[in-house]
Design an enzyme around this catalytic site. Structure first.
Site, PDB file in Angstrom:
ATOM      1  CE  LYS A 202      25.953  35.861  45.890  1.00  0.00           C
ATOM      2  NZ  LYS A 202      26.285  36.064  44.485  1.00  0.00           N
ATOM      3  NE  ARG A 238      20.445  36.045  41.150  1.00  0.00           N
ATOM      4  CZ  ARG A 238      20.471  35.247  42.220  1.00  0.00           C
ATOM      5  NH1 ARG A 238      21.132  35.607  43.307  1.00  0.00           N
ATOM      6  NH2 ARG A 238      19.837  34.095  42.201  1.00  0.00           N
TER       7      ARG A 238
HETATM    8  N1  HH2 Z   1      24.318  34.505  42.853  1.00  0.00           N
HETATM    9  C1  HH2 Z   1      23.645  33.384  43.179  1.00  0.00           C
HETATM   10  C2  HH2 Z   1      22.882  32.709  42.227  1.00  0.00           C
HETATM   11  N2  HH2 Z   1      22.768  33.168  40.963  1.00  0.00           N
HETATM   12  N3  HH2 Z   1      23.311  34.784  39.335  1.00  0.00           N
HETATM   13  C3  HH2 Z   1      23.970  35.894  38.980  1.00  0.00           C
HETATM   14  N4  HH2 Z   1      23.862  36.371  37.732  1.00  0.00           N
HETATM   15  N5  HH2 Z   1      24.753  36.584  39.875  1.00  0.00           N
HETATM   16  C4  HH2 Z   1      24.909  36.179  41.161  1.00  0.00           C
HETATM   17  O1  HH2 Z   1      25.667  36.833  41.919  1.00  0.00           O
HETATM   18  C5  HH2 Z   1      24.225  34.986  41.575  1.00  0.00           C
HETATM   19  C6  HH2 Z   1      23.423  34.301  40.611  1.00  0.00           C
HETATM   20  C7  HH2 Z   1      23.730  32.869  44.572  1.00  0.00           C
HETATM   21  O2  HH2 Z   1      22.723  33.441  45.364  1.00  0.00           O
HETATM   22  P1  HH2 Z   1      21.322  32.742  45.692  1.00  0.00           P
HETATM   23  O3  HH2 Z   1      20.506  32.533  44.477  1.00  0.00           O
HETATM   24  O4  HH2 Z   1      20.646  33.540  46.750  1.00  0.00           O
HETATM   25  O5  HH2 Z   1      21.752  31.369  46.349  1.00  0.00           O
HETATM   26  P2  HH2 Z   1      21.748  29.874  45.835  1.00  0.00           P
HETATM   27  O6  HH2 Z   1      22.526  29.789  44.578  1.00  0.00           O
HETATM   28  O7  HH2 Z   1      22.384  29.143  46.996  1.00  0.00           O
HETATM   29  O8  HH2 Z   1      20.319  29.473  45.618  1.00  0.00           O
END
Ligand code: HH2
Length: 257
Positions: A202, A238
């Site tokens: 992030k 995660r």
């Molecule tokens: N962060 C993202 C997505 N889902 N779920 C939980 N529980 N906690 C988090 O911190 C979280 C999440 C964002 O990260 P990422 O999936 O890599 O990106 P994107 O939403 O752009 O696909």
């Protein structure tokens, strides 16, 4: 928890859009590398993003879930219909970044399946959440929110023992808010449920490394933050780079043991 994004627009640039077999191979690699769970998501929640339709989200995640049948899978969705289908395909957990606020039917779907549930804090919505977020006290505000959402989930028939809580790093938070949440993670673990932290790649990490315009953080920075969160009681991390995190957490836990 390994992150498997089946999206064209994830902030971390790892989207495996329309390549379900590649996504499944990646997910299996994460499990082999020591992940306990893989989190499959078909909707990006990066700052500024818009939502996708149920049909589009299903089109993205269903083939991946099919290919991963029998593996420990969580589905990253706020939609009851997507969760229902994912649970039918063997997913064991629903990870809802809206903490049951977006779809009134989602709680019932989770309860009926007796599935695990992750409730995450977000201030506002992805399209606007990073526009000057402010709190009285970020930790107290997030804690009160998670406590209320946990009570709501339980009132809808979700078993409390199956719920984990997440401060929602980067979801309507400044660098200082994100740091404060990890610094005082014990106040969230005091709610009595496992706490999940998602700091991987992030932008706060890149900003802490000196680039005020950073959109992402490095793997090494992600690992450093994961160890800090783990030491403060995080139960689930995660992450995108599973092997590096598993190795770091394994040695960190040897010290704490
Ligand atoms: N962060 C993202 C997505 N889902 N779920 C939980 N529980 N906690 C988090 O911190 C979280 C999440 C964002 O990260 P990422 O999936 O890599 O990106 P994107 O939403 O752009 O696909």
């Amino acid at each position: 928890m390994g992150v498997v994004n089946v999206t064209p627009d994830s902030f971390s640039g790892d989207g495996l859009y329309l390549r379900p077999q590649a996504a499944a191979v990646e997910a299996r690699g994460m499990l082999d590398a020591g992940a306990a769970l893989v989190d499959v998501g078909g909707e990006s929640t990066r700052p500024g993003s818009d939502g996708v339709s149920v049909d589009e989200e299903l089109r993205r995640v269903e083939p991946v879930l099919q290919a991963l049948r029998g593996e420990p899978v969580s589905v990253d969705t706020a939609k009851a219909e997507v969760a229902r289908r994912a649970l039918a395909l063997g997913a064991v957990m629903v990870n809802d970044v809206t903490a049951l606020r977006a779809d009134p039917e989602l709680a019932g779907v989770v309860a009926d399946a007796d599935a695990y549930l992750c409730l995450m804090h977000m201030l506002g919505e992805p399209r606007t959440m990073q526009a000057d977020p402010s709190y009285d006290d970020v930790v107290s505000d997030v804690k009160a929110f998670l406590e209320e959402r946990l009570a709501f989930a339980v009132s809808q028939g979700v078993r409390e023992e199956l719920v984990c809580l997440d401060p929602g790093i980067g979801f309507g938070k400044t660098v200082e808010h994100n740091l404060e949440l990890v610094r005082r993670l014990d106040e969230l673990t005091a709610l009595g449920r496992p706490v999940l932290v998602g700091f991987s790649r992030k932008s706060t990490l890149g900003k802490l490394l000196g680039d005020p315009d950073a959109r992402v953080g490095t793997t090494a920075a992600s690992v450093g933050m994961a160890v800090a969160a783990f030491e403060r009681g995080a139960a689930i991390l995660r992450v995108h780079d599973v092997r590096e995190h598993v190795e770091a957490l394994r040695v960190a836990s040897a010290v704490l043991a």
